[in-house]
Design a protein around this motif. Structure first.
Motif, PDB file in Angstrom:
ATOM      1  N   ILE A  53     -14.988   3.068  25.629  1.00  0.00           N
ATOM      2  CA  ILE A  53     -16.409   2.717  25.526  1.00  0.00           C
ATOM      3  C   ILE A  53     -17.249   3.999  25.528  1.00  0.00           C
ATOM      4  O   ILE A  53     -17.093   4.849  26.415  1.00  0.00           O
ATOM      5  CB  ILE A  53     -16.840   1.823  26.714  1.00  0.00           C
ATOM      6  N   ALA A  54     -18.146   4.103  24.566  1.00  0.00           N
ATOM      7  CA  ALA A  54     -19.035   5.271  24.528  1.00  0.00           C
ATOM      8  C   ALA A  54     -20.327   4.901  23.809  1.00  0.00           C
ATOM      9  O   ALA A  54     -20.402   3.892  23.105  1.00  0.00           O
ATOM     10  CB  ALA A  54     -18.348   6.433  23.817  1.00  0.00           C
ATOM     11  N   VAL A  55     -21.336   5.759  23.989  1.00  0.00           N
ATOM     12  CA  VAL A  55     -22.611   5.565  23.302  1.00  0.00           C
ATOM     13  C   VAL A  55     -22.537   6.270  21.953  1.00  0.00           C
ATOM     14  O   VAL A  55     -22.026   7.392  21.848  1.00  0.00           O
ATOM     15  CB  VAL A  55     -23.773   6.108  24.164  1.00  0.00           C
ATOM     16  N   ASP A  56     -23.047   5.576  20.921  1.00  0.00           N
ATOM     17  CA  ASP A  56     -23.073   6.148  19.565  1.00  0.00           C
ATOM     18  C   ASP A  56     -23.754   7.512  19.556  1.00  0.00           C
ATOM     19  O   ASP A  56     -24.841   7.667  20.117  1.00  0.00           O
ATOM     20  CB  ASP A  56     -23.860   5.209  18.625  1.00  0.00           C
ATOM     21  N   SER A  57     -23.100   8.456  18.883  1.00  0.00           N
ATOM     22  CA  SER A  57     -23.627   9.824  18.895  1.00  0.00           C
ATOM     23  C   SER A  57     -22.773  10.660  17.951  1.00  0.00           C
ATOM     24  O   SER A  57     -21.689  10.230  17.532  1.00  0.00           O
ATOM     25  CB  SER A  57     -23.544  10.410  20.304  1.00  0.00           C
ATOM     26  N   GLU A  58     -23.241  11.834  17.673  1.00  0.00           N
ATOM     27  CA  GLU A  58     -22.464  12.739  16.824  1.00  0.00           C
ATOM     28  C   GLU A  58     -21.124  13.096  17.494  1.00  0.00           C
ATOM     29  O   GLU A  58     -20.080  13.040  16.843  1.00  0.00           O
ATOM     30  CB  GLU A  58     -23.316  13.972  16.499  1.00  0.00           C
ATOM     31  N   PRO A  59     -21.147  13.383  18.804  1.00  0.00           N
ATOM     32  CA  PRO A  59     -19.844  13.667  19.442  1.00  0.00           C
ATOM     33  C   PRO A  59     -18.871  12.480  19.364  1.00  0.00           C
ATOM     34  O   PRO A  59     -17.663  12.681  19.239  1.00  0.00           O
ATOM     35  CB  PRO A  59     -20.219  13.978  20.893  1.00  0.00           C
ATOM     36  N   LEU A  60     -19.381  11.247  19.424  1.00  0.00           N
ATOM     37  CA  LEU A  60     -18.483  10.094  19.303  1.00  0.00           C
ATOM     38  C   LEU A  60     -17.880  10.048  17.899  1.00  0.00           C
ATOM     39  O   LEU A  60     -16.691   9.736  17.741  1.00  0.00           O
ATOM     40  CB  LEU A  60     -19.221   8.783  19.624  1.00  0.00           C
ATOM     41  N   ASP A  61     -18.686  10.383  16.888  1.00  0.00           N
ATOM     42  CA  ASP A  61     -18.140  10.445  15.529  1.00  0.00           C
ATOM     43  C   ASP A  61     -17.006  11.470  15.450  1.00  0.00           C
ATOM     44  O   ASP A  61     -15.961  11.215  14.852  1.00  0.00           O
ATOM     45  CB  ASP A  61     -19.243  10.815  14.522  1.00  0.00           C
ATOM     46  N   ARG A  62     -17.248  12.615  16.072  1.00  0.00           N
ATOM     47  CA  ARG A  62     -16.200  13.645  16.089  1.00  0.00           C
ATOM     48  C   ARG A  62     -14.931  13.126  16.774  1.00  0.00           C
ATOM     49  O   ARG A  62     -13.816  13.333  16.315  1.00  0.00           O
ATOM     50  CB  ARG A  62     -16.699  14.886  16.843  1.00  0.00           C
ATOM     51  N   PHE A  63     -15.160  12.455  17.914  1.00  0.00           N
ATOM     52  CA  PHE A  63     -14.041  11.883  18.674  1.00  0.00           C
ATOM     53  C   PHE A  63     -13.247  10.897  17.807  1.00  0.00           C
ATOM     54  O   PHE A  63     -12.014  10.960  17.729  1.00  0.00           O
ATOM     55  CB  PHE A  63     -14.584  11.177  19.925  1.00  0.00           C
ATOM     56  N   LEU A  64     -13.971  10.027  17.099  1.00  0.00           N
ATOM     57  CA  LEU A  64     -13.298   9.010  16.274  1.00  0.00           C
ATOM     58  C   LEU A  64     -12.546   9.658  15.114  1.00  0.00           C
ATOM     59  O   LEU A  64     -11.431   9.246  14.765  1.00  0.00           O
ATOM     60  CB  LEU A  64     -14.323   7.990  15.752  1.00  0.00           C
ATOM     61  N   TYR A  65     -13.157  10.675  14.537  1.00  0.00           N
ATOM     62  CA  TYR A  65     -12.520  11.394  13.434  1.00  0.00           C
ATOM     63  C   TYR A  65     -11.199  12.023  13.889  1.00  0.00           C
ATOM     64  O   TYR A  65     -10.158  11.906  13.234  1.00  0.00           O
ATOM     65  CB  TYR A  65     -13.488  12.464  12.915  1.00  0.00           C
ATOM     66  N   PRO A 120       0.547  -0.598  21.082  1.00  0.00           N
ATOM     67  CA  PRO A 120      -0.168   0.663  20.826  1.00  0.00           C
ATOM     68  C   PRO A 120      -1.480   0.452  20.072  1.00  0.00           C
ATOM     69  O   PRO A 120      -1.637   0.891  18.931  1.00  0.00           O
ATOM     70  CB  PRO A 120       0.842   1.460  20.007  1.00  0.00           C
ATOM     71  N   TYR A 121      -2.404  -0.215  20.703  1.00  0.00           N
ATOM     72  CA  TYR A 121      -3.677  -0.574  20.086  1.00  0.00           C
ATOM     73  C   TYR A 121      -4.807  -0.299  21.064  1.00  0.00           C
ATOM     74  O   TYR A 121      -4.669  -0.535  22.272  1.00  0.00           O
ATOM     75  CB  TYR A 121      -3.662  -2.066  19.734  1.00  0.00           C
ATOM     76  N   ALA A 122      -5.929   0.209  20.532  1.00  0.00           N
ATOM     77  CA  ALA A 122      -7.134   0.332  21.361  1.00  0.00           C
ATOM     78  C   ALA A 122      -8.354  -0.027  20.525  1.00  0.00           C
ATOM     79  O   ALA A 122      -8.387   0.212  19.310  1.00  0.00           O
ATOM     80  CB  ALA A 122      -7.278   1.732  21.931  1.00  0.00           C
ATOM     81  N   LEU A 123      -9.316  -0.597  21.210  1.00  0.00           N
ATOM     82  CA  LEU A 123     -10.587  -0.949  20.577  1.00  0.00           C
ATOM     83  C   LEU A 123     -11.651  -0.005  21.140  1.00  0.00           C
ATOM     84  O   LEU A 123     -11.782   0.127  22.364  1.00  0.00           O
ATOM     85  CB  LEU A 123     -10.934  -2.405  20.910  1.00  0.00           C
ATOM     86  N   VAL A 124     -12.388   0.650  20.233  1.00  0.00           N
ATOM     87  CA  VAL A 124     -13.461   1.539  20.678  1.00  0.00           C
ATOM     88  C   VAL A 124     -14.782   0.784  20.567  1.00  0.00           C
ATOM     89  O   VAL A 124     -15.117   0.281  19.490  1.00  0.00           O
ATOM     90  CB  VAL A 124     -13.511   2.826  19.823  1.00  0.00           C
ATOM     91  N   ILE A 125     -15.502   0.697  21.685  1.00  0.00           N
ATOM     92  CA  ILE A 125     -16.779  -0.010  21.684  1.00  0.00           C
ATOM     93  C   ILE A 125     -17.907   1.000  21.532  1.00  0.00           C
ATOM     94  O   ILE A 125     -18.045   1.919  22.349  1.00  0.00           O
ATOM     95  CB  ILE A 125     -16.972  -0.786  23.003  1.00  0.00           C
ATOM     96  N   GLN A 126     -18.686   0.811  20.490  1.00  0.00           N
ATOM     97  CA  GLN A 126     -19.806   1.708  20.244  1.00  0.00           C
ATOM     98  C   GLN A 126     -21.086   1.075  20.777  1.00  0.00           C
ATOM     99  O   GLN A 126     -21.523   0.036  20.295  1.00  0.00           O
ATOM    100  CB  GLN A 126     -19.910   1.977  18.740  1.00  0.00           C
ATOM    101  N   CYS A 127     -21.649   1.723  21.791  1.00  0.00           N
ATOM    102  CA  CYS A 127     -22.851   1.187  22.433  1.00  0.00           C
ATOM    103  C   CYS A 127     -24.066   1.907  21.860  1.00  0.00           C
ATOM    104  O   CYS A 127     -23.988   3.075  21.472  1.00  0.00           O
ATOM    105  CB  CYS A 127     -22.799   1.428  23.937  1.00  0.00           C
ATOM    106  N   THR A 128     -25.201   1.193  21.857  1.00  0.00           N
ATOM    107  CA  THR A 128     -26.406   1.856  21.359  1.00  0.00           C
ATOM    108  C   THR A 128     -27.040   2.722  22.441  1.00  0.00           C
ATOM    109  O   THR A 128     -27.745   3.669  22.139  1.00  0.00           O
ATOM    110  CB  THR A 128     -27.450   0.828  20.864  1.00  0.00           C
TER     111      THR A 128
END
Lengths: 489, 489
Positions: free
Chosen positions: B273-285, B356-364
């Protein structure tokens, strides 16, 4: 008294949840001070408390004064134990980054479960009711309490609730840390047991009441623990040498214990077991004499009285049961006998008759006595009246009775439960719903808390009891060693 | 493998009861020696154990060698804890005949519950199966064990059982102290859970399996405790400063933790779980890159594999769920994303997908992250990836997640459960059926024992841990003071 509505209960629980999030962060000292202030406010209620309880319960003033002292002692001694912190079972294992794989820092303490509902007992209007042991334990653990007043002593309960509210204000406790709910109906109890914001239940009373709450709580979508202390028949075994030496004195002790407070104690000795013999005849003769000169008094309330009469009639009507002694007047104090075979074959005789009644089982030999022990359900207490020589010749019996009870008493009566850390008031089902916890003594605090482990947490963010410098100066198990030492970085 | 018959199970339980009456009288040292001998016999199984388990579970040899070492460590360290005796929580209050009324001598220790059934886990063929943690704890507490082999690794279980039988013979344990039951059907499990001679259950596995046992056990005429560890989704919260500083490294750590052992750990991080942001995009990438180069391997057995595929398909088919990364080949390693609102509205997304599955929750925003924390069910672990500054600005989040988990991890991954006294492996329902006890660490011994109080008992008749001269030299709370001192008459 009108029952609280479900809407009122919902509001109470909402407040309790808010209070919980604050109260759980209060220090052990703050919780303990709150408990001690409750004790002071109970004292401040003075004669009004005693008079109100006496009029509602038929209990004599000296008994109530004693029970008030016990209630105050519970609050103060559980406050002390709350602060001492041993109940949190703190353990710490420090990191070892050099190990393969690196060993993390892990630290375990306890956190409170959340709002606790306490169901007051009819027979202990102070010590097991609104401000009684369960309430004290829940406050110590960090839980708000919703006390469900026993309808038989609602005014007493209200006075106690007022004392708690006053103490809460004086100690700046969060609004909602305590609430008082009215309920004579089963509906109020079952609504509370099913309420999603209730996290645990403390109960003292009948098997049917406790078991109903246990079943409701386990059928929730999120089950919660129920600590129900449901009474038992508290068997007393009279072994031969002891009986031969002290038949008269045993009869006196047991006559007094069976009839104490009109038999309205969950530790009342309802079953006495011995091998047929001349000393047993002497014991029975003396027991009869003791009982016949005693005068019964009123029971706690009409419901209990009619329940006693009904259960007593049922027991006495069983085949093979003979009355051997009853008191004058209302004939309420009662002793009956039956053979071991009669008892073993009839499950009705294994049931509690809540009141001043005991059944004496006459066994033909030692083996029959052992069969009785093996046939008994879980009990709060079991008593052995025995010399050391008796016990050595009854090893199997000693083994068997340890399996069925929470407290094993030697040459004492079961009535009179000492409030101390080493007391255990509970027992295998159906004496209680969870044999691993008890309702008397400060270890009862553990019922309302659960462990939590903090892994790799910065020292400044840890709860005080886990911080390196041990600011609470409590005992902690650090790398498997019990110590009060600080942890050096 | 043919299921054990009910007649076989009845005979096993009869023997277990006989064994119980002897084994419970064995000293702590004898129990500990038995546990240590089991560890030696496991070692003596040598490569055969590893090879058998590898062929039955698809687990690679290095993992199995590690798990064997852990199993041996558990047996040895729980043996040490058994002897140290702190788990018995011994407390003593000495008599005061001068008090009014006279104060009796009361001494509290623990006695074992009786025969314990252990249901082996599919994902830990050694450490949570036949000779695993539950078995070690039960032996330490003084209980015989009936191990129900997991059908997916019956040969491995049989080898472990043989090691225990050998150790029992070498240590002169009573016949029946251990038994091995075969059962692929629900009938065997439910017969065991309902058996009147079974006194407790240890279980590691699915929610449906654990909850079914819990319900059966509570509906018995005499309910028994069930300690079921049923897994969870182990949420990981990525807080903003930490994410900004270490997006790449967090992605690497989590990719590795999600896919470790093909995600077949109950501590697998299934929710990030994380708040939407540029660092989260980097993390997802980075997470996508990490996952895409990994190669999936076979899961434990076909049942687990098809269950994973089914649960995964169900999760991915929910509205608003988007796949962002999957491994090459069988496409089994999988990361998806969803918004907080999607997650909050859909209970299916709160369910564990074992694999081996995870769901990433993008919070506003921060508030949405808090709403997620408040909406989660009970969890074995919750992880905060956070700087100290992050935590200070997320106090409410920290508060909320403490309510839902048994272990709170800071800046570590949840996989990898340290075996130590300060570990807690359990959590609020539905992570486990009893949040007050855990399945890892020697405190697990307490699950299988209950307190008993001896009142007014002659010193020579007391169990060793309660005797005046403290022959076991253990810590005891004597008149409210924790000490190893002897008690003077």
């Amino acid at each position: 008294m009108v029952d609280s509505t479900t809407q009122e209960i919902d509001e109470i629980l909402d407040k309790a949840v808010d209070a919980f999030h604050q109260y759980k962060t209060y220090s052990l000292k703050q919780r303990a001070d709150f408990m001690r202030t409750i004790a002071l406010e109970i004292t401040a209620l003075g004669d009004e408390l005693i008079n109100t309880a006496a009029s509602e319960t038929n209990l004599p003033a000296p008994r109530l004064i004693g029970e008030r002292a016990r209630t105050i002692f519970q609050l103060n001694s559980y406050a002390e134990a709350t602060e001492a912190g041993n109940w949190m079972n703190v353990s710490i294992d420090t990191a070892d980054p050099a190990r393969t794989p690196p060993k993390p820092d892990t630290r375990k303490t306890c956190v409170p479960l959340g709002p606790v509902v306490v169901f007051g007992a009819s027979n202990f209007p102070f010590a097991y009711s609104t401000a009684g042991g369960d309430t004290a334990c829940a406050f110590g653990a960090g839980c708000p309490v919703i006390a469900k007043a026993h309808p038989a002593h609602f005014k007493t309960s209200s006075l106690m609730a007022e004392a708690i509210f006053k103490a809460a204000r004086k100690c700046n406790m969060p609004n909602g840390v305590f609430a008082h709910v009215r309920g004579a109906s089963f509906e109020v109890g079952s609504y509370l047991a099913g309420h999603p914001q209730v996290k645990a239940i403390g109960f003292t009373g009948s098997f049917s009441g406790g078991k109903a709450l246990f079943d409701l709580a386990n059928r929730r979508s999120v089950p919660i623990p129920v600590f129900a202390e449901m009474g038992s028949i508290n068997p007393v075994f009279l072994l031969p040498e002891k009986l031969m030496n002290e038949a008269d004195s045993l009869a006196k002790q047991l006559a007094s214990s069976v009839t104490l407070g009109m038999g309205q104690f969950c530790t009342n000795p309802g079953l006495i077991i011995a091998v047929d013999s001349e000393p047993l005849d002497r014991f029975l003769y003396q027991l009869k004499k003791e009982i016949e000169v005693l005068a019964p008094s009123k029971m706690l309330h009409e419901g209990i009285e009619s329940n006693y009469e009904q259960k007593l009639a049922q027991a006495l009507n069983q085949k093979g049961v003979q009355i051997i002694a009853s008191s004058a007047g209302l004939s309420k104090l009662m002793i009956a006998t039956a053979t071991a075979q009669t008892f073993l074959k009839n499950p009705i005789l294994h049931q509690e008759v809540f009141g001043p009644y005991a059944l004496v089982i006459q066994c033909t030999n030692k083996e029959e006595m052992l069969s009785i022990a093996k046939a008994l359900e879980g009990q709060l207490t079991t008593t052995l009246m025995a010399t050391v020589a008796d016990i050595k010749t009854h090893g199997e019996l000693l083994n068997a009775i340890q399996e069925i009870c929470g407290r094993l008493i030697f040459n004492n009566v079961p009535t009179g439960v000492e409030v101390s850390l080493s007391m255990h008031h509970g027992g295998p089902f159906p004496a209680s719903t969870d044999s691993r916890f008890g309702a008397v003594g400060a270890d009862g605090i553990k019922r309302f808390a659960r462990p939590i482990c903090y892994q790799n947490c910065e020292d400044e963010l840890l709860p005080d009891e886990l911080k390196n410098h041990n600011p609470l100066q409590i005992f902690r198990t650090v790398n498997n060693v019990l110590t009060k030492d600080v942890i050096l970085n």
